[in-house]
Design a protein around this motif. Structure first.
Motif, PDB file in Angstrom:
ATOM      1  N   LYS A 126       0.775  -1.354  -0.156  1.00  0.00           N
ATOM      2  CA  LYS A 126      -0.025   0.131  -0.028  1.00  0.00           C
ATOM      3  C   LYS A 126       0.997   1.119  -0.144  1.00  0.00           C
ATOM      4  O   LYS A 126       1.999   1.265   0.206  1.00  0.00           O
ATOM      5  N   LEU A 127       0.325   2.330  -0.418  1.00  0.00           N
ATOM      6  CA  LEU A 127       0.969   3.698  -0.452  1.00  0.00           C
ATOM      7  C   LEU A 127       0.216   4.676   0.373  1.00  0.00           C
ATOM      8  O   LEU A 127      -0.946   4.760  -0.156  1.00  0.00           O
ATOM      9  N   ARG A 128       0.783   5.297   1.287  1.00  0.00           N
ATOM     10  CA  ARG A 128      -0.069   6.594   2.036  1.00  0.00           C
ATOM     11  C   ARG A 128      -0.272   7.917   0.728  1.00  0.00           C
ATOM     12  O   ARG A 128      -1.327   8.158   0.861  1.00  0.00           O
ATOM     13  N   GLU A 129       0.753   8.046  -0.140  1.00  0.00           N
ATOM     14  CA  GLU A 129       0.279   8.866  -1.192  1.00  0.00           C
ATOM     15  C   GLU A 129       0.322   8.056  -2.625  1.00  0.00           C
ATOM     16  O   GLU A 129       1.546   7.847  -2.877  1.00  0.00           O
ATOM     17  N   ASP A 130      -0.681   7.735  -2.909  1.00  0.00           N
ATOM     18  CA  ASP A 130      -0.763   6.850  -4.166  1.00  0.00           C
ATOM     19  C   ASP A 130      -1.264   7.667  -5.148  1.00  0.00           C
ATOM     20  O   ASP A 130      -2.563   8.058  -5.233  1.00  0.00           O
ATOM     21  N   PRO A 131      -0.255   7.662  -6.307  1.00  0.00           N
ATOM     22  CA  PRO A 131      -0.782   8.667  -7.474  1.00  0.00           C
ATOM     23  C   PRO A 131      -1.843   7.829  -8.390  1.00  0.00           C
ATOM     24  O   PRO A 131      -2.190   8.654  -9.212  1.00  0.00           O
ATOM     25  N   ARG A 132      -2.071   6.566  -8.046  1.00  0.00           N
ATOM     26  CA  ARG A 132      -3.083   6.083  -8.882  1.00  0.00           C
ATOM     27  C   ARG A 132      -4.552   6.650  -8.464  1.00  0.00           C
ATOM     28  O   ARG A 132      -5.738   6.289  -9.268  1.00  0.00           O
ATOM     29  N   ILE A 133      -4.624   7.001  -7.206  1.00  0.00           N
ATOM     30  CA  ILE A 133      -6.278   7.286  -6.721  1.00  0.00           C
ATOM     31  C   ILE A 133      -6.909   8.633  -7.455  1.00  0.00           C
ATOM     32  O   ILE A 133      -6.025   9.584  -7.184  1.00  0.00           O
ATOM     33  N   THR A 134      -8.057   8.471  -7.764  1.00  0.00           N
ATOM     34  CA  THR A 134      -8.599   9.886  -8.293  1.00  0.00           C
ATOM     35  C   THR A 134      -9.249  10.615  -6.912  1.00  0.00           C
ATOM     36  O   THR A 134      -9.362   9.851  -5.942  1.00  0.00           O
ATOM     37  N   PRO A 135      -9.508  12.056  -7.146  1.00  0.00           N
ATOM     38  CA  PRO A 135     -10.000  12.554  -6.212  1.00  0.00           C
ATOM     39  C   PRO A 135     -11.195  12.040  -5.382  1.00  0.00           C
ATOM     40  O   PRO A 135     -11.405  11.904  -4.302  1.00  0.00           O
ATOM     41  N   LEU A 136     -12.117  11.443  -6.378  1.00  0.00           N
ATOM     42  CA  LEU A 136     -13.335  11.117  -5.877  1.00  0.00           C
ATOM     43  C   LEU A 136     -13.246   9.675  -5.343  1.00  0.00           C
ATOM     44  O   LEU A 136     -13.544   9.179  -4.073  1.00  0.00           O
ATOM     45  N   GLY A 137     -12.173   8.997  -5.806  1.00  0.00           N
ATOM     46  CA  GLY A 137     -11.743   7.656  -5.340  1.00  0.00           C
ATOM     47  C   GLY A 137     -11.220   7.819  -3.652  1.00  0.00           C
ATOM     48  O   GLY A 137     -11.333   6.760  -2.886  1.00  0.00           O
ATOM     49  N   GLN A 138     -10.567   8.824  -3.509  1.00  0.00           N
ATOM     50  CA  GLN A 138      -9.725   8.903  -2.237  1.00  0.00           C
ATOM     51  C   GLN A 138     -11.060   9.020  -1.125  1.00  0.00           C
ATOM     52  O   GLN A 138     -10.706   8.467  -0.157  1.00  0.00           O
TER      53      GLN A 138
END
Length: 196
Positions: free
Chosen positions: A82-94
């Motif tokens: 897992k990553l705390r700062e994950d560049p794959r995640i969209t704003p809504l996904g967050q």
């Protein structure tokens, strides 16, 4: 029967929310509404575990670029997957992930008998090797939407602790424990505890 009844009632009650989330995903990010990924289930049978899509469509390439550019992210990924700062995640996904809303489609996995409401989190084949001798315990039960690990810290724990908690659930699980975990899941989700 417990799983099927609760999952069916939950789908009916949550159907307006499910439809709203699907519409928001379509409006805010190109790509499919749902994301299905292969996981290991009961007795080692693989199944497609469903989630609302919370990542960009080229997630694998975005992850590879990020890990190549950041040694600290690579260490974090190797340790926890897992990553705390994950560049794959969209704003809504967050937002969906913080409240675990992205996992609601797994109610349909429960209806299909591939998952349970409570159990170990479903893992990919490569992850199962991290369970070591405890893998046999994981394979003895259906993976769950929630479980002892989720209500005991989730991402705030390390992987070894997760394995211990999953094994403890399989060895000591009961209907009473399932009720306890389901009730504990509500405040954990509302507080977004360990949801990164």
């Amino acid at each position: 029967m417990f799983d099927i009844v609760i999952a069916s009632v939950a789908i009916i009650i949550l159907s307006p929310l499910l439809i709203l989330i699907a519409m928001l995903i379509r409006l805010t990010s190109p790509g499919p509404v749902l994301y299905g990924h292969e996981r290991v289930g009961y007795n080692g049978r693989s199944f497609r575990c469903w989630k609302f899509r919370s990542m960009v469509t080229d997630a694998d390439r975005a992850l590879a670029r990020h890990l190549a550019a950041s040694p600290s992210a690579r260490r974090e990924w190797d340790e926890t997957h897992k990553l705390r700062e994950d560049p794959r995640i969209t704003p809504l996904g967050q937002i969906l992930r913080e409240k675990s809303i992205d996992e609601l489609p797994q109610l349909f996995n429960v209806l299909r008998g591939e998952m349970s409401l409570v159990g170990p989190r479903p893992v990919v084949t490569e992850e199962l090797s991290r369970y070591g001798r405890s893998a046999r315990h994981y394979l003895r039960t259906r993976p769950g939407i929630t479980g002892l690990w989720q209500v005991s810290g989730r991402s705030e724990t390390n992987y070894a602790q997760r394995v211990v908690l999953d094994r403890a659930y399989v060895q000591n699980g009961s209907l009473l424990m399932d009720f306890y975990i389901l009730l504990r899941t509500i405040p954990v989700v509302l507080k977004a505890r360990g949801s990164w």
